[in-house]
Design a protein around this motif. Structure first.
Motif, PDB file in Angstrom:
ATOM      1  N   ILE A 109     -15.643   4.187  25.084  1.00  0.00           N
ATOM      2  CA  ILE A 109     -16.024   3.082  25.973  1.00  0.00           C
ATOM      3  C   ILE A 109     -17.328   2.471  25.477  1.00  0.00           C
ATOM      4  O   ILE A 109     -17.450   1.246  25.360  1.00  0.00           O
ATOM      5  N   ALA A 143     -18.675   0.819  33.111  1.00  0.00           N
ATOM      6  CA  ALA A 143     -19.285   1.902  32.338  1.00  0.00           C
ATOM      7  C   ALA A 143     -20.628   1.491  31.747  1.00  0.00           C
ATOM      8  O   ALA A 143     -21.610   2.238  31.857  1.00  0.00           O
ATOM      9  N   LEU A 156      -7.718   6.299  33.203  1.00  0.00           N
ATOM     10  CA  LEU A 156      -8.762   5.799  32.298  1.00  0.00           C
ATOM     11  C   LEU A 156      -8.470   6.221  30.861  1.00  0.00           C
ATOM     12  O   LEU A 156      -8.680   5.449  29.921  1.00  0.00           O
ATOM     13  N   LEU A 200     -23.279   1.454  34.329  1.00  0.00           N
ATOM     14  CA  LEU A 200     -23.687   2.819  34.673  1.00  0.00           C
ATOM     15  C   LEU A 200     -24.539   3.435  33.561  1.00  0.00           C
ATOM     16  O   LEU A 200     -25.534   4.116  33.838  1.00  0.00           O
ATOM     17  N   PHE A 201     -24.150   3.202  32.309  1.00  0.00           N
ATOM     18  CA  PHE A 201     -24.931   3.735  31.177  1.00  0.00           C
ATOM     19  C   PHE A 201     -26.343   3.166  31.187  1.00  0.00           C
ATOM     20  O   PHE A 201     -27.322   3.878  30.970  1.00  0.00           O
ATOM     21  N   ILE A 227     -13.245  -1.684  33.092  1.00  0.00           N
ATOM     22  CA  ILE A 227     -13.737  -0.328  32.799  1.00  0.00           C
ATOM     23  C   ILE A 227     -15.000  -0.399  31.952  1.00  0.00           C
ATOM     24  O   ILE A 227     -15.995   0.283  32.223  1.00  0.00           O
ATOM     25  N   VAL A 261     -23.650   9.999  33.140  1.00  0.00           N
ATOM     26  CA  VAL A 261     -22.481   9.324  33.712  1.00  0.00           C
ATOM     27  C   VAL A 261     -21.229  10.109  33.318  1.00  0.00           C
ATOM     28  O   VAL A 261     -21.056  10.463  32.153  1.00  0.00           O
ATOM     29  N   GLU A 301     -16.754   9.317  37.358  1.00  0.00           N
ATOM     30  CA  GLU A 301     -17.565   8.294  38.034  1.00  0.00           C
ATOM     31  C   GLU A 301     -17.159   6.893  37.579  1.00  0.00           C
ATOM     32  O   GLU A 301     -17.032   5.969  38.396  1.00  0.00           O
ATOM     33  N   ILE A 302     -16.946   6.729  36.288  1.00  0.00           N
ATOM     34  CA  ILE A 302     -16.511   5.428  35.754  1.00  0.00           C
ATOM     35  C   ILE A 302     -15.157   5.051  36.354  1.00  0.00           C
ATOM     36  O   ILE A 302     -14.950   3.928  36.826  1.00  0.00           O
ATOM     37  N   LYS A 350     -15.465   8.947  26.600  1.00  0.00           N
ATOM     38  CA  LYS A 350     -16.604   8.153  27.068  1.00  0.00           C
ATOM     39  C   LYS A 350     -17.267   7.441  25.884  1.00  0.00           C
ATOM     40  O   LYS A 350     -17.706   6.299  26.006  1.00  0.00           O
ATOM     41  N   VAL A 406     -16.906  10.584  33.270  1.00  0.00           N
ATOM     42  CA  VAL A 406     -15.674   9.792  33.209  1.00  0.00           C
ATOM     43  C   VAL A 406     -15.119   9.581  34.614  1.00  0.00           C
ATOM     44  O   VAL A 406     -14.639   8.491  34.953  1.00  0.00           O
TER      45      VAL A 406
END
Length: 198
Positions: free
Chosen positions: A57, A19, A47, A22-23, A15, A31, A35-36, A54, A33
């Motif tokens: 993460i 993430a 998640l 993506l970030f 995860i 982004v 999508e992650i 988020k 949650v």
């Protein structure tokens, strides 16, 4: 660690990896949650059993350097030795094998946070956690009283806040740290010259 715990730890790391990618690619605010979770192969509800938000993460390894700093404090026999020892520790972060992974994790975190003003509150919470941890270590070691420990911990973490505020290459790191420590010495000298009598 049992099989279940290992699987959970691996999924948690997956995860995080998804993430952070993506970030880096789209920016924290762009982004979701959902999508992650989709890219990690789980439902958004699942998640949230690993991370509350988020933000969590992004800040999953926020105290990566704190353990090393507390260890440094625990090695001291006198508070007088701590400031020069911390200066050396801060300068050596990019070249010290024991702290390189933690340094890179903190650099990446701060680079993302610096691009996302909405995370400034969480950044302040992170550094407050560092201060509290260092202050506790100073008191546990009986190096000084509680008030002095609070001030010293604040000064130590302020150095880190300033140095991590800029994205520095390894080549520029040591010079920047030295300038920050020189500046703190100058400020201390100035305040010593002020007449505090009423």
């Amino acid at each position: 660690m049992g099989l279940r715990e290992r699987k959970k730890a691996l999924k948690r790391q997956e995860i995080v990896t998804v993430a952070i990618h993506l970030f880096d690619e789209k920016g924290f605010d762009n982004v979701t949650v959902a999508e992650i979770a989709k890219q990690a192969g789980i439902a958004p509800k699942t998640l949230f059993t690993y991370f509350k938000s988020k933000d969590d993460i992004m800040f999953h390894n926020e105290t990566a350097l704190l353990t090393s700093i507390r260890h440094l404090v625990q090695q001291q026999t006198s508070v007088a030795n701590l400031w020069p020892a911390f200066h050396q520790f801060a300068e050596d972060l990019p070249t010290n094998e024991a702290t390189q992974a933690a340094l890179q994790a903190t650099r990446r975190l701060m680079a993302n946070v610096n691009r996302t003003p909405e995370l400034n509150g969480r950044r302040l919470e992170m550094w407050a956690t560092y201060e509290a941890g260092v202050q506790a270590a100073l008191i546990e070691q009986r190096l000084t009283d509680s008030l002095t420990a609070q001030v010293l911990a604040h000064q130590m973490i302020l150095v880190l806040e300033i140095v991590f505020n800029a994205e520095l290459s390894d080549e520029l790191w040591q010079a920047r740290v030295t300038r920050i420590f020189n500046a703190t010495s100058q400020v201390a000298s100035l305040t010593n010259e002020v007449d505090m009598t009423i």
